[in-house]
Design a protein around this motif. Structure first.
Motif, PDB file in Angstrom:
ATOM      1  N   ARG A  65      24.660 -16.615 -35.961  1.00  5.81           N
ATOM      2  CA  ARG A  65      25.661 -17.433 -36.745  1.00  5.81           C
ATOM      3  C   ARG A  65      26.154 -18.772 -36.410  1.00  5.81           C
ATOM      4  NH1 ARG A  65      29.195 -13.161 -38.535  1.00  5.81           N
ATOM      5  NH2 ARG A  65      30.951 -14.680 -39.124  1.00  5.81           N
ATOM      6  N   HIS A  66      26.306 -19.494 -37.284  1.00  5.02           N
ATOM      7  CA  HIS A  66      26.841 -21.251 -36.962  1.00  5.02           C
ATOM      8  C   HIS A  66      28.137 -21.184 -37.205  1.00  5.02           C
ATOM      9  CE1 HIS A  66      26.664 -25.714 -37.743  1.00  5.02           C
ATOM     10  NE2 HIS A  66      26.735 -25.447 -36.492  1.00  5.02           N
ATOM     11  N   ASP A  67      28.740 -20.553 -38.216  1.00  5.59           N
ATOM     12  CA  ASP A  67      30.305 -20.533 -38.642  1.00  5.59           C
ATOM     13  C   ASP A  67      31.060 -20.262 -37.317  1.00  5.59           C
ATOM     14  OD1 ASP A  67      29.090 -18.147 -39.216  1.00  5.59           O
ATOM     15  OD2 ASP A  67      31.166 -17.467 -39.768  1.00  5.59           O
ATOM     16  N   PHE A 168      21.917 -19.088 -45.268  1.00  6.89           N
ATOM     17  CA  PHE A 168      21.655 -19.753 -44.057  1.00  6.89           C
ATOM     18  C   PHE A 168      20.205 -20.224 -43.832  1.00  6.89           C
ATOM     19  CE2 PHE A 168      25.687 -17.206 -42.842  1.00  6.89           C
ATOM     20  CZ  PHE A 168      26.792 -18.545 -43.266  1.00  6.89           C
ATOM     21  N   GLU A 172      20.021 -23.058 -40.840  1.00  7.66           N
ATOM     22  CA  GLU A 172      21.258 -22.490 -40.243  1.00  7.66           C
ATOM     23  C   GLU A 172      21.428 -21.215 -39.479  1.00  7.66           C
ATOM     24  OE1 GLU A 172      24.768 -23.831 -42.811  1.00  7.66           O
ATOM     25  OE2 GLU A 172      22.994 -23.655 -44.416  1.00  7.66           O
ATOM     26  N   ILE A 174      20.923 -19.738 -36.106  1.00  8.10           N
ATOM     27  CA  ILE A 174      20.758 -20.813 -34.693  1.00  8.10           C
ATOM     28  C   ILE A 174      19.957 -20.142 -33.613  1.00  8.10           C
ATOM     29  CG2 ILE A 174      23.550 -21.338 -34.970  1.00  8.10           C
ATOM     30  CD1 ILE A 174      23.876 -19.459 -32.833  1.00  8.10           C
ATOM     31  N   ARG A 203      20.411 -29.142 -41.016  1.00  8.64           N
ATOM     32  CA  ARG A 203      21.756 -28.952 -41.518  1.00  8.64           C
ATOM     33  C   ARG A 203      22.686 -28.959 -40.373  1.00  8.64           C
ATOM     34  NH1 ARG A 203      22.120 -24.727 -46.408  1.00  8.64           N
ATOM     35  NH2 ARG A 203      20.658 -25.779 -47.837  1.00  8.64           N
ATOM     36  N   MET A 204      22.394 -28.317 -39.200  1.00 14.40           N
ATOM     37  CA  MET A 204      23.230 -28.269 -38.259  1.00 14.40           C
ATOM     38  C   MET A 204      23.145 -29.593 -37.250  1.00 14.40           C
ATOM     39  SD  MET A 204      22.993 -24.097 -37.116  1.00 14.40           S
ATOM     40  CE  MET A 204      21.205 -24.380 -36.577  1.00 14.40           C
ATOM     41  N   PRO A 209      18.072 -25.014 -34.729  1.00 12.35           N
ATOM     42  CA  PRO A 209      17.492 -23.704 -35.597  1.00 12.35           C
ATOM     43  C   PRO A 209      16.503 -22.915 -34.704  1.00 12.35           C
ATOM     44  CG  PRO A 209      16.795 -25.629 -36.612  1.00 12.35           C
ATOM     45  CD  PRO A 209      17.509 -26.167 -35.602  1.00 12.35           C
ATOM     46  N   TRP A 685      23.139 -32.979 -47.084  1.00 15.43           N
ATOM     47  CA  TRP A 685      22.829 -32.931 -45.621  1.00 15.43           C
ATOM     48  C   TRP A 685      22.161 -34.185 -45.310  1.00 15.43           C
ATOM     49  CZ3 TRP A 685      25.017 -29.027 -44.171  1.00 15.43           C
ATOM     50  CH2 TRP A 685      25.284 -27.812 -45.032  1.00 15.43           C
ATOM     51  N   GLU A 708      31.270 -22.063 -43.803  1.00 14.90           N
ATOM     52  CA  GLU A 708      30.188 -21.506 -43.369  1.00 14.90           C
ATOM     53  C   GLU A 708      28.813 -22.309 -43.335  1.00 14.90           C
ATOM     54  OE1 GLU A 708      29.846 -18.367 -46.259  1.00 14.90           O
ATOM     55  OE2 GLU A 708      31.701 -17.409 -45.842  1.00 14.90           O
ATOM     56  N   HIS A 709      29.077 -23.304 -43.872  1.00 22.31           N
ATOM     57  CA  HIS A 709      27.740 -24.398 -43.920  1.00 22.31           C
ATOM     58  C   HIS A 709      28.243 -25.721 -43.325  1.00 22.31           C
ATOM     59  CE1 HIS A 709      25.162 -21.706 -46.159  1.00 22.31           C
ATOM     60  NE2 HIS A 709      26.436 -21.345 -46.863  1.00 22.31           N
TER      61      HIS A 709
END
Length: 985
Positions: A65-67, A168, A172, A174, A203-204, A209, A685, A708-709
Motif C-alpha cells: 500500500r502507498h496510502d 492502484f 501504485e 509499492i 505516480r509515486m 513500484p 501525473w 489513496e492516490h
C-alpha cells in the motif's frame, strides 16, 4: 452511464488490455469487477478463498500500500452470501503487509476483505467526511481460542478496485523494503533510471513500484509512434544513494540514415519551457535521496518524416554525479496522425500545450483599434485619449469628450523638507511600439532619489506604471504617494477603498484591511479603475488566491487610501506613509489603471441573448425556447461536462449536446476555467511531476481517492458526487502564473474546433487580464461570435466589479451577485457593482433571483430557470413584456442620467425609461423599506408624446404586477422594494 476516462473510445480497452497483458506471470492479483460494489465499503478489497468452515482463518498478504495510515482504517470482511464476519484480530498491519485472523467462518467460499471503507457524501461542495474508524475489538472468548500457528489459511485470489479509475495497479503497487535493498545492492549508481511508456504514468514520488523491481533499471527506451504525432514518454529517475542537485537532461537528435528528428524537437517539460506570457525559462530540479522524479519528454514528429526506426540518446546527470546515457529508439509507422494525437488522452500529446504561445501577439482584439499618435505626447485609443505631462504621467485622460483629470496625475516623494523636485524625464526610450501595446522607460532624479520608470499603455485603455526608486542618500521619507486629481463633476460614484458601490463621499480614508487593493471612481460616462500591485499574483482576490500586500504601498500598514473633495476637484491619494531608505536601497511601486467605460453597451444583446442556466439539467424545453432562450450555459457536474475545469473527458457527449442545441439555434458556452482541477485530468501525473508549478501544495486529506492516490502534497477543493462513478474530487491549482494557462488556451481552441462550442462561462477565475486577452483573441480568431460570460461570488472576490474590472474590455456579459442582498442595496450599489453599466457592460441578477422590480431599472432579469435557496426565479413573464414592446429597439435612459425624461417625486423611487417613437416603457422601482406614493415628472416633448392623448397603462405581468391604469398627473403607489412596468402610450 459508464464513466469514460478519456476522449478516446479506445482508452478503456487499453487499460483492460494492459491490466491483463502486463501483469507478471507470478502475480496476477489485480482486477476490476464487472459491477462496482457499494461505495461505502471503500474503493479497494482483497478477494479471499476459504475451503472449509472454521472458527477462524488467517490472512497474511503483501498488499503493498502507498496510502498513509493503513492501520487506522476499518476492516470489514463479508462472505459472498452477504454475511459479515463478527471478529477480526489484527496481528501485523503496515504499508507492506497485512496479517490478521478472522472468524467464525460458517461457510466456505469467497470472502471480501474491505480495508478502506468511508462515509459517502452524496452532494457537492467540499468533502468533509472520511474513513471509518477501526472496527471494534473481537469478542474475548473468540480471541482467546486463537492459535495462529494452527489456523486455516485463507488464499488470496485477487486485489480488486471498485472501478478502473480507482485501481492502484501497476504504478501504485509499492516495492517491499527488502526488494528495494536488493536492487540497491545490485546497482551501485547514485541514481537509477527507469524508462516508462506513456501508458504507465509514474505516480509515486516517494516509492518505487513493484513493476520496477521486476523490470530493473535500464538505459534503453523503445517506443512506437506515428507521423505527425507529438509523442510523449517518461524517464523515471530514482535518487538511490544521495540527494541529486540540479538534475539535467540533454538530447541528441534521433536519426535514421539521412533523416533526422533534430534535438530541438525533443523537450523535457520538467526542466524548462515557455511561461504563460511567452517567456522561455529554465527550471531547476532537485531530488532528495529515496525519491523519484519522472521526466516527461515530448518528441515533435513531422508528418513528412520517412517511416522507420530513429535512434539517439538522452543524457542525464546532476551535480557531482556521473552522466548516464539512455539509448532512445523510436519506431515511426507509415500512418499520419491527423491531430497530433490530441483526441486520445492516453497519448499525452497535449503536454506540448504547456509551452504554447497561442494568443500572444501585438495586435489588438477585434473591439479595439490600434494605438494612434495624435500629437506630441498624445495617444488615441478606441474612444479615449491620453496626453502625457512633462513628468511622464497623464496630464489628460478623456473618454470620448469627457475629461477626467483636473490636473496631471503625480507621484510624490515627500520628506521633512517637502516634496522632492524631480527632473524632467531623461534617457527616455521607447521599448515597444506595436498596434496593441506601447512601452516607454525613463529616469528622473531629485536631490535624494533616482526613479527608473516604465510606463505601458494598451489599445483598450489600460495603463500600467512601474517605478523603481533608489535612494541616492539616506532618506527619511514622510510619505510616498500617488495622487489622481479628478474634475469635480466626474466622480459621482466609487467602489473599493473599503466601500461598496456608493456615491463619492466628501472625505473617506481606508487602510489595507480586507485586503482592498483596487478602487474605481467615476460616473456612467467616464472613470478610472486603479489597482495597486506588488506580488507576482495579479488576478482577483479569491478565497483560494489573494495577492500579497504590495510591500511598498502597504509599508507595515502605514499605507492606505484617501479620497476628498477640495477646491473644485476630487483628489484620490494612495499613500504609503513614512519610511527610512538607506543609501542604495531600492523599492518598487506599481499600479495599473483602466479608463471606463471600456466599450459601448450592446443593448440589443442584453435584451435578446437570453440565458438558460440549469447545471444538472442543461437542456431547455420547447417552452423555454419559445420564451426567447438563445444561449445555454453548460455547467460542469452533468453528463455532458462532468468534471470541473477539464472538459476533455466526455467529449463525445458534449459534442452531441452542442450539436443538438445548434439544431435549435442555441449557442452553447461551457464552464471551463482555472482555479481547481479535477482528479480525472488525464495528465494529472505529468502535472504532479512538475512539483508545485501547476498543482498547489497542501496538507492533503479530502475525498478518499485523493488520499489513496495523491496521498500528500495537495489541497482538496470542489467535490461532486456521482451515483455511477467515482466522485469528481478536485485539487487547488498553484496560485500565480503557470504553464497551465498555455494548456488552457490551447484546450479552448481545441474545444471550439472539435466540439464547436460558442464561448466560455467563467466562474471566479484566478488569472489576470493578459490571459483573458489571449482567450478573447482565440475566440475571435477561431470562431467569430463566441462569447465570454463572467460570474463571481461576492464572498470570494471581495467585490467582483472591483476585482474583475481589468477583464471588462474582453467580456460580453456579467453575472455578479452570488451572496448579494439585493433588497438591502442602494441604487448606487446596484449601478456600480451589479449592473456593469458604468463599464460598458450589462448583466443578470443571481442570488434568490435578485429583485425583479428593481432589476428592470437596470435592464436586468435573472437567468432561466435559476433557483437558489429553494426559490424558483422565472424571468419569462418579463421577457414576454420585452418582446411585446420590442425593447431591443428602444433607447434605454437610466434614472442615473441627467437627461432621463421621467423623474419621480421621491428620491428613493427611481424611474428608467425605454424610449421608442410613439411609445415608452417606464420602469419604476422603490428602494425604500416602506410603501411610497409618488407622482411622475414627464418631459413629453423629449419623448415625442402629446400629454392630452397619453395614458399610463400597467399590463398584467405574472408574479410582477396586476393590470392598472392611471391618468396623467395621478399619483402612483409603489410597494416597498417593488415597482411597476408602465406603458406611456
Amino acid at each position: 452511464m459508464k464513466q469514460r476516462i478519456s476522449t478516446s473510445p479506445n482508452w478503456a480497452f487499453f487499460l483492460i488490455f494492459l491490466s491483463i497483458a502486463c501483469q507478471p506471470e507470478e502475480n496476477k492479483f489485480y482486477s476490476v469487477p464487472d459491477t462496482p460494489w457499494e461505495e461505502s465499503l471503500g474503493n479497494h478489497r482483497a478477494v479471499l478463498q476459504v475451503e472449509e468452515s472454521a472458527e477462524a482463518a488467517l490472512i497474511d498478504i503483501d498488499w503493498r500500500r502507498h496510502d498513509r495510515d493503513p492501520a487506522d482504517r476499518r476492516f470489514t470482511i463479508i462472505h459472498e452470501s452477504g454475511d459479515t464476519i463478527e471478529n477480526i484480530h489484527r496481528i501485523a498491519v503496515d504499508n507492506e503487509r497485512c496479517k490478521l485472523a478472522f472468524g467464525p467462518l460458517n461457510k466456505p467460499g469467497k470472502y471480501f476483505f474491505y480495508y478502506l471503507p468511508y462515509l459517502v457524501q452524496e452532494n457537492y461542495g467540499f468533502y468533509n467526511k472520511g474513513y471509518l474508524k477501526p472496527e471494534a475489538k473481537p469478542a474475548a472468548d473468540w480471541e482467546h481460542k486463537l492459535d495462529v500457528a494452527k489456523l486455516l489459511k485463507a488464499k488470496l485470489v485477487d486485489f480488486q478496485s471498485r472501478t478502473e479509475f480507482d485501481s492502484f495497479y501497476p504504478m501504485e503497487v509499492i516495492a517491499l523494503k527488502s526488494e528495494k535493498d536488493s536492487i540497491l545492492n545490485r546497482y551501485p549508481q547514485d541514481f537509477l533510471i527507469f524508462p516508462e511508456d506513456r501508458l504507465f504514468p509514474i505516480r509515486m514520488l516517494d516509492e518505487i513500484p513493484q513493476k520496477w523491481i521486476e523490470s530493473g533499471p535500464s538505459t534503453v527506451f523503445k517506443g512506437e509512434a506515428l507521423k505527425n504525432e507529438y509523442y510523449a514518454f517518461q524517464l523515471g529517475v530514482f535518487a538511490a544513494r544521495k540527494d541529486l542537485q540540479d538534475l539535467k537532461i540533454e538530447f541528441s537528435g534521433l536519426q535514421k540514415g539521412d533523416s533526422e528528428i533534430t534535438a530541438d524537437k525533443l523537450t523535457c517539460f520538467n526542466t524548462g519551457g515557455i511561461g504563460p506570457y511567452g517567456d522561455p525559462f529554465v527550471k531547476r530540479v532537485d531530488l532528495a535521496q529515496g525519491k523519484v522524479q519522472p521526466l516527461w519528454i515530448g518528441v515533435d514528429i513531422s508528418k513528412d518524416i520517412p517511416a522507420g526506426t530513429y535512434t539517439g540518446t538522452a543524457t542525464i546527470w546532476a551535480e557531482d554525479t556521473e552522466k548516464q546515457t539512455v539509448q532512445l529508439s523510436l519506431k515511426i509507422g507509415n500512418e499520419v496522425l491527423a491531430d497530433r494525437g490530441d483526441s486520445e488522452a492516453w497519448r499525452h500529446s497535449r503536454l506540448r500545450w504547456l509551452n504554447s504561445t497561442l494568443g500572444i501577439d501585438d495586435e489588438p482584439t477585434k473591439d479595439y483599434q490600434p494605438i494612434s499618435v495624435l500629437g506630441e505626447q498624445t495617444y488615441g485609443f478606441t474612444g479615449k485619449t491620453l496626453q502625457m505631462s512633462e513628468s511622464g504621467f497623464p496630464r489628460s485622460l478623456k473618454v470620448k469628450e469627457t475629461e477626467i483629470l483636473n490636473r496631471p496625475i503625480s507621484f510624490v516623494v515627500e520628506t521633512q523638507k517637502g516634496a522632492e523636485n524631480f527632473s524632467a524625464p531623461q534617457n527616455v526610450q521607447l521599448q515597444k511600439n506595436s498596434p496593441e501595446v506601447m512601452i516607454g522607460s525613463w529616469e528622473s532624479i531629485s536631490e535624494n532619489i533616482k526613479i527608473e520608470g516604465v510606463g505601458t499603455i494598451e489599445s483598450d485603455g489600460f495603463i500600467n506604471y512601474k517605478l523603481k526608486l533608489k535612494a541616492l542618500k539616506d532618506v527619511k521619507a514622510k510619505d510616498i504617494r500617488l495622487e489622481i486629481p479628478f474634475k469635480s463633476e466626474v466622480p459621482k460614484y466609487m467602489m473599493g477603498m473599503d466601500l461598496p458601490g456608493t456615491t463619492v463621499p466628501q472625505k473617506h480614508t481606508a487602510k489595507w484591511k480586507g485586503p482592498h487593493d483596487s478602487f474605481w471612481v467615476g460616473n456612467e460616462h467616464a472613470g478610472i479603475w486603479c489597482e495597486l500591485r506588488g506580488g507576482e499574483y495579479h488576478g482577483p482576490m479569491l478565497n483560494l488566491f489573494k495577492p500579497d500586500f504590495p510591500e511598498s504601498w502597504y509599508n507595515e500598514n502605514k499605507g492606505g487610501f484617501e479620497i476628498k473633495s477640495l477646491n473644485g476637484e476630487v483628489k484620490v491619494q494612495v499613500f504609503s506613509g513614512s519610511r527610512k531608505l538607506p543609501k542604495g536601497e531600492e523599492i518598487e511601486f506599481e499600479w495599473s489603471m483602466l479608463l471606463t467605460p471600456v466599450k459601448d453597451i450592446n443593448y440589443k444583446s442584453q435584451f435578446t441573448d437570453r440565458y438558460y442556466h440549469n447545471g444538472g439539467n442543461p437542456t431547455p424545453s420547447y417552452e423555454d425556447l419559445e420564451s426567447g432562450v438563445k444561449i445555454v450555459n453548460l455547467h460542469h457536474a452533468n453528463n455532458y461536462n462532468p468534471h470541473i475545469n477539464y472538459p476533455f473527458v466526455a467529449v463525445d457527449s458534449m459534442k452531441w449536446f452542442v450539436d443538438k442545441m445548434h439544431e435549435k439555434n442555441q449557442k452553447v458556452k461551457i464552464y471551463y476555467t482555472i482555479r481547481e482541477l479535477t482528479n480525472y485530468t488525464s495528465e494529472i501525473w505529468a502535472l504532479r511531476s512538475l512539483g508545485n508549478e501547476i498543482l498547489g501544495n497542501g496538507s492533503g486529506g479530502g475525498y478518499p481517492w485523493l488520499r489513496e492516490h495523491l496521498v500528500y502534497g495537495y489541497r482538496p477543493q470542489w467535490y461532486q458526487w456521482f451515483a455511477d462513478k467515482s466522485a469528481d474530487a478536485s485539487v487547488v491549482n498553484s496560485p500565480g502564473d503557470s504553464r497551465w494557462y498555455n494548456y488552457y488556451i490551447e484546450g479552448l481552441k481545441w474545444l471550439i474546433e472539435n466540439v464547436d462550442i460558442d464561448g466560455l462561462y467563467l466562474d471566479d477565475v484566478s488569472y489576470d487580464r493578459r490571459t483573458v486577452k489571449r482567450i478573447r483573441k482565440v475566440l475571435d480568431n477561431t470562431k467569430p461570435g463566441c462569447m465570454l460570460d463572467l460570474h463571481s461570488n461576492t464572498g470570494f472576490s471581495k467585490g467582483p466589479a472591483t476585482q474583475y474590472a481589468e477583464f471588462f474590455p474582453y467580456i460580453d456579459k456579467l453575472w455578479f451577485g452570488e451572496s448579494f442582498r439585493y433588497d438591502e442595496m442602494s441604487p448606487e450599489n446596484w449601478l456600480v457593482e451589479v449592473s456593469g453599466i458604468p463599464f460598458g457592460l450589462m448583466g443578470d441578477m443571481l442570488h434568490r433571483g435578485g429583485n425583479r422590480w428593481l432589476g428592470m431599472l437596470y435592464g436586468m432579469t435573472v437567468r432561466h430557470p435559476w433557483m437558489t435557496d429553494g426559490v424558483i426565479c422565472d424571468p419569462r413573464p418579463i421577457w414576454k413584456i420585452w418582446d411585446e414592446f420590442q425593447i431591443q429597439d428602444a433607447e434605454m435612459i437610466g434614472f442615473w442620467e441627467d437627461s432621463c425624461p421621467v423623474k419621480t417625486s421621491h428620491p428613493d423611487v427611481k424611474a428608467t425609461v425605454y424610449k421608442k417613437e410613439g411609445k415608452t416603457l417606464i420602469s419604476i422601482g422603490n428602494f425604500f423599506d416602506s410603501q411610497k406614493t409618488i407622482s411622475l415628472k414627464i418631459n413629453f416633448e423629449e419623448l415625442g408624446l402629446n400629454p392630452e392623448k397619453v395614458k399610463l397603462i400597467a399590463p398584467e405581468v405574472q408574479d410582477f404586477q396586476t393590470a392598472k391604469e392611471w391618468n396623467i398627473g395621478k399619483k402612483i403607489t409603489v410597494d416597498a422594494r417593488k415597482g411597476w412596468l408602465i406603458y406611456l402610450k
